[in-house]
Design a protein around this motif. Structure first.
Motif: not given
Length: 121
Positions: A57-62
Motif C-alpha cells: 500500500i503506497s502512502g498515497l493510497e494509505l
C-alpha cells in the motif's frame, strides 16, 4: 496529539517515534500500511506521518484509506525517492511533503504548524 508513523524502514520509523515521544508526543509506529489501517480502527489519531513509497500500500493510497476512517486526521508525507507526480499529489490540498533524511526539528515544526493552524486536507 496522537500521531501514527508509517514507514517500511523500521529503524527510521522507530527512531522517529522515540524522538517524538521524548518531546512529549504520543506516537505509535508501524512498518506496514495494513497494520496502520488496523491501528487506526482501534485508536483515534490526530495526525499520520506516511512514507510515500511502501510495499503493498503506497502512502498515497494509505492516506485515502485512513481519511475514509477518520476524516479529521491530518497528514504529512515523507519520501526519499518520490517522483514529481508523487510530490504534486502528496502536496495536493496543502498536505506537507518532507524529503528524507528529515531532521526531527523539521518534522516537529510541521506537526506544531498542523496543531496550531489545523492543517488542510
Amino acid at each position: 496529539m496522537k500521531i501514527l508513523l508509517v514507514d517500511d524502514e523500521v529503524e527510521l520509523v522507530s527512531a522517529m517515534a522515540e524522538r517524538l515521544q521524548l518531546r512529549g508526543y504520543d506516537a505509535d509506529w508501524t512498518d506496514s500500511g495494513d497494520d496502520a489501517l488496523v491501528m487506526a480502527r482501534t485508536c483515534s489519531y490526530d495526525l499520520a506521518v506516511l512514507d510515500i513509497r511502501m510495499p503493498k500500500i503506497s502512502g498515497l493510497e494509505l492516506k485515502r484509506r485512513l481519511f475514509e476512517l477518520c476524516p479529521s486526521m491530518k497528514f504529512i508525507f515523507l519520501s526519499g525517492q518520490g517522483s514529481e507526480s508523487d510530490f504534486k499529489e502528496g502536496c495536493a490540498g496543502g498536505v506537507c511533503y518532507l524529503i528524507k533524511p528529515i531532521r526531527i526539528e523539521d518534522l516537529v515544526a510541521r506537526i506544531e504548524e498542523d496543531a496550531t493552524h489545523g492543517g488542510d486536507q
